[in-house]
Design a protein around this motif. Structure first.
Motif, PDB file in Angstrom:
ATOM      1  N   MET A  98       0.815  -1.179   0.000  1.00  9.55           N
ATOM      2  CA  MET A  98       0.000   0.000   0.000  1.00  9.55           C
ATOM      3  C   MET A  98       0.865   1.251   0.000  1.00  9.55           C
ATOM      4  SD  MET A  98      -2.918   1.119   2.679  1.00  9.55           S
ATOM      5  CE  MET A  98      -2.214   2.346   3.734  1.00  9.55           C
ATOM      6  N   TYR A  99       1.903   1.267   0.823  1.00  2.75           N
ATOM      7  CA  TYR A  99       2.743   2.460   0.899  1.00  2.75           C
ATOM      8  C   TYR A  99       3.519   2.683  -0.394  1.00  2.75           C
ATOM      9  CZ  TYR A  99       1.630   2.166   5.820  1.00  2.75           C
ATOM     10  OH  TYR A  99       0.961   2.104   6.996  1.00  2.75           O
ATOM     11  N   GLY A 100       3.948   1.598  -0.992  1.00  3.55           N
ATOM     12  CA  GLY A 100       4.635   1.710  -2.276  1.00  3.55           C
ATOM     13  C   GLY A 100       3.725   2.266  -3.357  1.00  3.55           C
ATOM     14  N   TRP A 101       2.479   1.797  -3.386  1.00  5.04           N
ATOM     15  CA  TRP A 101       1.512   2.301  -4.350  1.00  5.04           C
ATOM     16  C   TRP A 101       1.260   3.782  -4.126  1.00  5.04           C
ATOM     17  CZ3 TRP A 101      -3.247   4.585  -3.626  1.00  5.04           C
ATOM     18  CH2 TRP A 101      -4.014   4.783  -4.773  1.00  5.04           C
ATOM     19  N   LEU A 102       1.078   4.166  -2.861  1.00  7.47           N
ATOM     20  CA  LEU A 102       0.839   5.578  -2.546  1.00  7.47           C
ATOM     21  C   LEU A 102       2.047   6.431  -2.934  1.00  7.47           C
ATOM     22  CD1 LEU A 102      -0.959   7.717  -1.234  1.00  7.47           C
ATOM     23  CD2 LEU A 102       0.127   7.164   0.934  1.00  7.47           C
ATOM     24  N   TRP A 103       3.239   5.953  -2.649  1.00 13.20           N
ATOM     25  CA  TRP A 103       4.460   6.711  -2.971  1.00 13.20           C
ATOM     26  C   TRP A 103       4.599   6.906  -4.479  1.00 13.20           C
ATOM     27  CZ3 TRP A 103       7.162   9.752  -0.075  1.00 13.20           C
ATOM     28  CH2 TRP A 103       8.436  10.165  -0.475  1.00 13.20           C
ATOM     29  N   ARG A 104       4.237   5.891  -5.257  1.00  5.65           N
ATOM     30  CA  ARG A 104       4.323   6.017  -6.716  1.00  5.65           C
ATOM     31  C   ARG A 104       3.260   6.959  -7.268  1.00  5.65           C
ATOM     32  NH1 ARG A 104       5.207   0.530  -6.044  1.00  5.65           N
ATOM     33  NH2 ARG A 104       3.028   0.061  -6.539  1.00  5.65           N
ATOM     34  N   LYS A 105       2.118   7.090  -6.619  1.00  9.36           N
ATOM     35  CA  LYS A 105       1.034   7.941  -7.107  1.00  9.36           C
ATOM     36  C   LYS A 105       1.219   9.412  -6.732  1.00  9.36           C
ATOM     37  CE  LYS A 105      -1.299   4.756  -9.063  1.00  9.36           C
ATOM     38  NZ  LYS A 105      -1.385   4.697 -10.499  1.00  9.36           N
ATOM     39  N   LEU A 106       2.091   9.717  -5.800  1.00  8.24           N
ATOM     40  CA  LEU A 106       2.327  11.102  -5.394  1.00  8.24           C
ATOM     41  C   LEU A 106       3.111  11.840  -6.473  1.00  8.24           C
ATOM     42  CD1 LEU A 106       3.217  10.638  -1.630  1.00  8.24           C
ATOM     43  CD2 LEU A 106       1.083  11.471  -2.597  1.00  8.24           C
ATOM     44  N   PRO A 107       3.029  13.182  -6.498  1.00  9.21           N
ATOM     45  CA  PRO A 107       3.785  13.959  -7.496  1.00  9.21           C
ATOM     46  C   PRO A 107       5.278  13.623  -7.458  1.00  9.21           C
ATOM     47  CG  PRO A 107       2.262  15.370  -6.328  1.00  9.21           C
ATOM     48  CD  PRO A 107       2.226  14.029  -5.643  1.00  9.21           C
ATOM     49  N   THR A 108       5.944  13.779  -8.586  1.00  9.54           N
ATOM     50  CA  THR A 108       7.304  13.272  -8.749  1.00  9.54           C
ATOM     51  C   THR A 108       8.405  13.955  -7.946  1.00  9.54           C
ATOM     52  OG1 THR A 108       7.481  14.547 -10.780  1.00  9.54           O
ATOM     53  CG2 THR A 108       6.899  12.234 -10.982  1.00  9.54           C
ATOM     54  N   PRO A 109       8.470  15.275  -7.784  1.00 10.97           N
ATOM     55  CA  PRO A 109       9.595  15.833  -7.029  1.00 10.97           C
ATOM     56  C   PRO A 109       9.576  15.359  -5.572  1.00 10.97           C
ATOM     57  CG  PRO A 109       8.486  17.563  -8.264  1.00 10.97           C
ATOM     58  CD  PRO A 109       7.652  16.332  -8.369  1.00 10.97           C
ATOM     59  N   LEU A 110      10.741  15.068  -5.041  1.00  4.76           N
ATOM     60  CA  LEU A 110      10.854  14.496  -3.700  1.00  4.76           C
ATOM     61  C   LEU A 110      10.256  15.416  -2.640  1.00  4.76           C
ATOM     62  CD1 LEU A 110      11.884  12.222  -1.898  1.00  4.76           C
ATOM     63  CD2 LEU A 110      14.054  13.452  -1.742  1.00  4.76           C
ATOM     64  N   GLY A 111      10.484  16.697  -2.755  1.00  2.00           N
ATOM     65  CA  GLY A 111       9.945  17.635  -1.778  1.00  2.00           C
ATOM     66  C   GLY A 111       8.427  17.612  -1.725  1.00  2.00           C
ATOM     67  N   LYS A 112       7.814  17.555  -2.911  1.00  6.11           N
ATOM     68  CA  LYS A 112       6.348  17.495  -2.966  1.00  6.11           C
ATOM     69  C   LYS A 112       5.839  16.169  -2.425  1.00  6.11           C
ATOM     70  CE  LYS A 112       5.323  20.718  -6.687  1.00  6.11           C
ATOM     71  NZ  LYS A 112       4.714  20.888  -8.004  1.00  6.11           N
ATOM     72  N   ARG A 113       6.570  15.090  -2.690  1.00  4.17           N
ATOM     73  CA  ARG A 113       6.163  13.783  -2.169  1.00  4.17           C
ATOM     74  C   ARG A 113       6.182  13.779  -0.646  1.00  4.17           C
ATOM     75  NH1 ARG A 113       8.659   8.729  -5.567  1.00  4.17           N
ATOM     76  NH2 ARG A 113       7.712   9.289  -7.546  1.00  4.17           N
TER      77      ARG A 113
END
Length: 52
Positions: A1-16
């Protein structure tokens, strides 16, 4: 679940990181103010019985 959520978040690390922190804060607030008060009558943590 966390991996899926991390992949769906915007790409720049700061925004993630910011988005993940905001989502975690929202989830904590919903639990604290909505879910836990509804469960409190069913879970009596104040009534502790210790027998000797």
């Amino acid at each position: 679940m966390y991996g899926w959520l991390w992949r769906k978040l915007p790409t720049p690390l700061g925004k993630r990181l910011l988005t993940a922190a905001v989502l975690a804060a929202i989830a904590a607030a919903v639990l604290w103010y909505a879910v836990f008060p509804l469960l409190e009558p069913a879970v009596t943590l104040d009534e502790v019985t210790v027998r000797r």
